[in-house]
Design a protein around this motif. Sequence first.
Motif, PDB file in Angstrom:
ATOM      1  N   ASN A 262       0.856  -1.186   0.000  1.00 21.53           N
ATOM      2  CA  ASN A 262       0.000   0.000   0.000  1.00 21.53           C
ATOM      3  C   ASN A 262       0.889   1.231   0.000  1.00 21.53           C
ATOM      4  N   CYS A 263       0.335   2.341  -0.408  1.00 20.73           N
ATOM      5  CA  CYS A 263       0.981   3.659  -0.340  1.00 20.73           C
ATOM      6  C   CYS A 263       2.277   3.736  -1.190  1.00 20.73           C
ATOM      7  N   PHE A 264       2.900   4.895  -1.127  1.00 24.79           N
ATOM      8  CA  PHE A 264       4.184   5.227  -1.776  1.00 24.79           C
ATOM      9  C   PHE A 264       4.159   5.130  -3.303  1.00 24.79           C
TER      10      PHE A 264
ATOM     11  N   PRO B 230      -2.402   1.195  -4.282  1.00 23.16           N
ATOM     12  CA  PRO B 230      -1.444   2.236  -4.665  1.00 23.16           C
ATOM     13  C   PRO B 230      -1.945   3.619  -4.291  1.00 23.16           C
ATOM     14  N   VAL B 231      -1.056   4.598  -4.368  1.00 20.38           N
ATOM     15  CA  VAL B 231      -1.497   5.990  -4.337  1.00 20.38           C
ATOM     16  C   VAL B 231      -1.925   6.323  -5.766  1.00 20.38           C
ATOM     17  N   PRO B 232      -2.921   7.202  -5.930  1.00 23.26           N
ATOM     18  CA  PRO B 232      -3.397   7.500  -7.287  1.00 23.26           C
ATOM     19  C   PRO B 232      -2.570   8.597  -7.940  1.00 23.26           C
TER      20      PRO B 232
ATOM     21  N   ILE C 166      -7.144   1.962  -2.672  1.00 25.20           N
ATOM     22  CA  ILE C 166      -6.308   3.107  -3.005  1.00 25.20           C
ATOM     23  C   ILE C 166      -5.901   3.773  -1.703  1.00 25.20           C
ATOM     24  N   CYS C 167      -4.661   4.258  -1.657  1.00 25.66           N
ATOM     25  CA  CYS C 167      -4.176   4.911  -0.451  1.00 25.66           C
ATOM     26  C   CYS C 167      -4.172   6.431  -0.649  1.00 25.66           C
ATOM     27  N   CYS C 168      -3.224   7.123  -0.031  1.00 24.19           N
ATOM     28  CA  CYS C 168      -3.176   8.595  -0.011  1.00 24.19           C
ATOM     29  C   CYS C 168      -3.466   9.242  -1.365  1.00 24.19           C
ATOM     30  N   GLY C 169      -4.462  10.096  -1.393  1.00 25.48           N
ATOM     31  CA  GLY C 169      -4.848  10.763  -2.635  1.00 25.48           C
ATOM     32  C   GLY C 169      -6.157  10.250  -3.191  1.00 25.48           C
TER      33      GLY C 169
END
Length: 351
Positions: free
Chosen positions: A211-213, A238-240, A298-301
């Motif tokens: 996840n993330c990055f 993922p991050v978008p 989806i992570c950050c964003g």
Amino acid sequence: MTNRTLASPGLLERLATGPVICAEGYLFELERRGYIQAGAFVPEVVLERPEKVYELHREFVHAGSDVVEAFTYYGHREKLRVIGKEELLEPLNRNALNIAAEVADESGTLLAGNICNTNIWVPEDKNTHAAARGMFEEQVGWAVDAGADMIIGETFCWTDEALVALDVIQASGKPSVITFALDADGLHDGADGVTACKRLADAGADVVGLNCFRGPATMLPVVRDIRAAVDCHVAALPVPYRTTPEHKTFQLLEDTSCCCTPSTGSFPTALDPFVCNRYEMGEFAKEMFSAGVNYLGICCGAGPHHIRSMAEALGRRPPASRYSPDMSKHAYQGTDDNIPDYYKKLGEMYE
Ligand SMILES: [Zn+2]
């Protein structure tokens, strides 16, 4: 302790019959909306403006998330020490869990407790390992009290820290999701994503992955390799953002067309020009699911439009699909009989 009835079907039953979607990225979205400070990134919003957290949970569920992840990311003892508010630790965690439980119960989704990177782990310092375990135990304990259906341990950069998190989750008896955040060159301990996930899978994690990055482009090939290496369920969140082989993570993206971003670069508050559109996130979900990856998010964003697109790409029709795009009724570009021909003609300038 609550008397919450566990969601049925649970995480593992759902994964056995189809994909599970988990919206993450609460920190970024609530920062963008003005309720969290970038930098410390501590979710005090769950105490200060709980209605904002309820709302975002509901928006993600409306868009297709099967999981309501309690917003305790960076709500751990170390982060609260950094901002000098350790006394908020327990109320913050319990509040976040109660908010998430309410939304999960009203929508029939899964309530996930959440633990994460502690930011204190030092490989050669056993005291930090014990302290990290203590942080996991208190947070998992509150999640169990709240009646969580599952526990997510996320954004780990040390394999051994993730193994301790898994051990604590397993002791709770809850299904475990463990995801790593992979820098351009791997984890902090030098492990690559595949090796780290294999160790967690061998230790009995129910779901392992990333996840993330990383954005879709630089996460997808690694997750494919993870899928081939383990027998358990695999996660990809993922991050978008449009990361590239040259800039594999969102921390490395740099907007050279703009000269007014802070000296620290585009991460984390000026990533706007790199945001993936909804179609890209849908394609990612479709491609990953066909590769056998069945825990997607989806992570950050992340925004609700991204989550809806993922859900639709997986053959779902969440409530928000009622408002999915239909350009046939657009004033200029529409094709519907009710659109005046004169305006259709004007619309040709957009072609
Ligand atoms: Zn993230």
